[in-house]
Each structure stands twice: as C-alpha cells, then as structure tokens.
Design a protein around this motif. Structure first.
Motif, PDB file in Angstrom:
ATOM      1  N   LYS A  87       0.771  -1.077  -0.089  1.00 17.39           N
ATOM      2  CA  LYS A  87      -0.029   0.070   0.165  1.00 17.39           C
ATOM      3  C   LYS A  87       0.940   1.136   0.010  1.00 17.39           C
ATOM      4  N   PRO A  88       0.486   2.378  -0.398  1.00 18.51           N
ATOM      5  CA  PRO A  88       1.316   3.675  -0.455  1.00 18.51           C
ATOM      6  C   PRO A  88       1.797   3.980   0.982  1.00 18.51           C
ATOM      7  N   GLU A  89       0.857   3.678   1.964  1.00 15.56           N
ATOM      8  CA  GLU A  89       1.227   3.777   3.329  1.00 15.56           C
ATOM      9  C   GLU A  89       2.499   3.092   3.823  1.00 15.56           C
ATOM     10  N   ASP A  90       2.927   2.005   3.134  1.00 16.11           N
ATOM     11  CA  ASP A  90       4.152   1.203   3.280  1.00 16.11           C
ATOM     12  C   ASP A  90       5.324   1.943   2.943  1.00 16.11           C
ATOM     13  N   THR A  91       5.013   2.885   2.356  1.00 15.66           N
ATOM     14  CA  THR A  91       6.434   3.795   1.698  1.00 15.66           C
ATOM     15  C   THR A  91       7.321   4.471   2.835  1.00 15.66           C
ATOM     16  N   ALA A  92       8.370   3.752   2.873  1.00 13.72           N
ATOM     17  CA  ALA A  92       9.505   4.205   3.800  1.00 13.72           C
ATOM     18  C   ALA A  92      10.744   3.594   3.544  1.00 13.72           C
ATOM     19  N   VAL A  93      11.748   3.910   4.382  1.00 10.04           N
ATOM     20  CA  VAL A  93      12.935   3.379   4.496  1.00 10.04           C
ATOM     21  C   VAL A  93      12.926   2.073   5.430  1.00 10.04           C
ATOM     22  N   TYR A  94      13.377   1.090   5.005  1.00  6.95           N
ATOM     23  CA  TYR A  94      13.322  -0.115   5.777  1.00  6.95           C
ATOM     24  C   TYR A  94      14.724  -0.589   6.164  1.00  6.95           C
ATOM     25  N   PHE A  95      14.907  -0.977   7.702  1.00  4.99           N
ATOM     26  CA  PHE A  95      16.123  -0.982   8.078  1.00  4.99           C
ATOM     27  C   PHE A  95      15.823  -2.529   8.862  1.00  4.99           C
ATOM     28  N   CYS A  96      16.945  -3.213   8.873  1.00  4.80           N
ATOM     29  CA  CYS A  96      17.213  -4.552   9.554  1.00  4.80           C
ATOM     30  C   CYS A  96      17.942  -4.196  10.871  1.00  4.80           C
ATOM     31  N   ALA A  97      17.871  -4.986  11.933  1.00  4.21           N
ATOM     32  CA  ALA A  97      18.468  -4.903  12.971  1.00  4.21           C
ATOM     33  C   ALA A  97      18.635  -6.106  13.712  1.00  4.21           C
ATOM     34  N   ALA A  98      19.588  -6.077  14.785  1.00  3.71           N
ATOM     35  CA  ALA A  98      19.753  -7.526  15.527  1.00  3.71           C
ATOM     36  C   ALA A  98      20.303  -7.327  16.841  1.00  3.71           C
ATOM     37  N   ARG A  99      19.945  -8.198  17.696  1.00  7.98           N
ATOM     38  CA  ARG A  99      20.836  -8.115  18.986  1.00  7.98           C
ATOM     39  C   ARG A  99      20.600  -9.580  19.346  1.00  7.98           C
ATOM     40  N   PRO A 100      21.617 -10.076  20.385  1.00  3.85           N
ATOM     41  CA  PRO A 100      21.528 -11.371  20.906  1.00  3.85           C
ATOM     42  C   PRO A 100      20.405 -11.563  21.620  1.00  3.85           C
ATOM     43  N   SER A 101      19.674 -12.967  21.315  1.00  5.87           N
ATOM     44  CA  SER A 101      18.320 -13.303  21.872  1.00  5.87           C
ATOM     45  C   SER A 101      18.274 -13.264  23.318  1.00  5.87           C
ATOM     46  N   VAL A 102      19.781 -13.601  24.098  1.00  8.58           N
ATOM     47  CA  VAL A 102      19.905 -13.462  25.280  1.00  8.58           C
ATOM     48  C   VAL A 102      20.747 -12.474  25.856  1.00  8.58           C
ATOM     49  N   GLY A 103      20.505 -11.487  26.866  1.00  6.21           N
ATOM     50  CA  GLY A 103      21.390 -10.282  26.848  1.00  6.21           C
ATOM     51  C   GLY A 103      22.190 -10.874  27.985  1.00  6.21           C
ATOM     52  N   PRO A 104      23.022  -9.626  28.321  1.00  6.08           N
ATOM     53  CA  PRO A 104      23.873 -10.151  29.532  1.00  6.08           C
ATOM     54  C   PRO A 104      23.391 -10.392  30.830  1.00  6.08           C
ATOM     55  N   PRO A 105      23.911 -10.849  31.918  1.00  3.80           N
ATOM     56  CA  PRO A 105      23.258 -10.927  33.329  1.00  3.80           C
ATOM     57  C   PRO A 105      22.686  -9.645  33.756  1.00  3.80           C
ATOM     58  N   GLY A 106      21.485  -9.709  34.118  1.00  2.54           N
ATOM     59  CA  GLY A 106      20.606  -8.696  34.574  1.00  2.54           C
ATOM     60  C   GLY A 106      19.939  -7.790  33.667  1.00  2.54           C
ATOM     61  N   LYS A 107      20.128  -8.190  32.265  1.00  5.85           N
ATOM     62  CA  LYS A 107      19.492  -7.378  31.295  1.00  5.85           C
ATOM     63  C   LYS A 107      18.128  -8.231  30.846  1.00  5.85           C
ATOM     64  N   THR A 108      17.213  -7.444  30.953  1.00  6.16           N
ATOM     65  CA  THR A 108      15.756  -7.996  30.221  1.00  6.16           C
ATOM     66  C   THR A 108      15.260  -7.214  29.173  1.00  6.16           C
ATOM     67  N   TYR A 109      14.598  -7.554  28.543  1.00  9.64           N
ATOM     68  CA  TYR A 109      14.114  -6.943  26.906  1.00  9.64           C
ATOM     69  C   TYR A 109      12.380  -7.232  27.217  1.00  9.64           C
ATOM     70  N   SER A 110      11.944  -5.942  26.737  1.00  4.70           N
ATOM     71  CA  SER A 110      10.541  -5.859  26.773  1.00  4.70           C
ATOM     72  C   SER A 110       9.664  -6.580  25.718  1.00  4.70           C
ATOM     73  N   SER A 111      10.477  -6.894  24.513  1.00  2.00           N
ATOM     74  CA  SER A 111       9.973  -7.379  23.530  1.00  2.00           C
ATOM     75  C   SER A 111      11.025  -8.025  22.431  1.00  2.00           C
ATOM     76  N   CYS A 112      10.471  -8.605  21.457  1.00  2.06           N
ATOM     77  CA  CYS A 112      11.424  -9.402  20.647  1.00  2.06           C
ATOM     78  C   CYS A 112      12.454  -8.274  19.925  1.00  2.06           C
ATOM     79  N   TYR A 113      11.815  -6.950  19.747  1.00  3.14           N
ATOM     80  CA  TYR A 113      12.703  -6.047  18.870  1.00  3.14           C
ATOM     81  C   TYR A 113      13.314  -4.865  19.800  1.00  3.14           C
ATOM     82  N   ASP A 114      13.067  -4.933  21.550  1.00  2.25           N
ATOM     83  CA  ASP A 114      13.646  -4.176  22.038  1.00  2.25           C
ATOM     84  C   ASP A 114      15.165  -4.260  22.095  1.00  2.25           C
TER      85      ASP A 114
END
Length: 129
Positions: A87-114
């Motif tokens: 759709k026209p509203e999909d027009t954008a610059v698309y980026f990909c990003a990554a992080r380790p699935s498991v963070g360092p000790p004490g680190k928590t994430y709020s979502s898959c993409y946080d």
C-alpha cells in the motif's frame, strides 16, 4: 566487524510485492533476534516484524499482518521480508537490526525487537497509488 545490509527496495505499484533481504556479516544470525523497522518521511521509526531465534516466534505489526512474512536462511546468514499487497502507506526506508536473543546478566528485554544492538543501512521502498 558486525555489519547488516538491507537490500531489495524499489518502486512498486499499490497491490504489488517486493522481497527485502538483510544479510549479516561478522556474526551469526543464530542466537540473535532479527527485526525489520521502517521510517516514513516525517514519521518516527516503527517496528515491522521480528524473529526471536530463541523460540523461533515471529512478531508482526498490526499494519502488516497477513501481508508481510519474515523468514530466514541460516546458511546464508540472511533474513527476508516478503511484502505482498503493498500500500502507499508502506512507503518508507526499511532497516534491519539485530541483538543477541539472550542479553547479559541482569539485562531484560520488553519485546522481541527491544534493545537492538546492530543496525544496517536502510533500503527505500516506494509504493505508488
């Protein structure tokens, strides 16, 4: 050196399709969450989809559910975003990003993409009406 490179963008008519690729180097996608984000002109960046490599679950923004599909090829260290019924509203610059699935000790994430650590240069998707 960790690098992510998004490609596959272009100009397409409304209702058309594109497949974006995100190739990683310097690290292995296994064990990492990979997400697609987009930023339209004058708007804030928003998440599009995310793969959690821990349980292989996938997240999609409501705006793309049923139209976009994220997949991966471990052998190529590449993830894809198949975008259908654009759709026209999909027009954008698309980026990909990554992080380790498991963070360092004490680190928590709020979502898959946080908390994404690595970001690639974007690829422009333009959908004409």
């Amino acid at each position: 050196e960790v690098q992510l490179q998004a490609s596959g963008g272009g100009l397409v008519q409304s209702g058309g399709y594109l497949r974006l690729s995100c190739a990683g180097s310097g690290f292995n996608f296994d064990g990492h969450n990979i997400a697609w984000f987009r930023q339209a002109p004058g708007k804030e960046r928003e998440v599009v989809s995310c793969i959690n490599s821990g349980d292989n679950s996938k997240y999609y923004a409501d705006s793309v559910k049923g139209r976009f599909t994220m997949s991966g090829d471990s052998a190529k260290n590449t993830v894809y975003l198949q975008m259908n019924s654009l759709k026209p509203e999909d027009t954008a610059v698309y980026f990909c990003a990554a992080r380790p699935s498991v963070g360092p000790p004490g680190k928590t994430y709020s979502s898959c993409y946080d908390g994404m650590d690595f970001w690639g240069r974007g690829t422009l998707v333009t959908v004409s009406s």
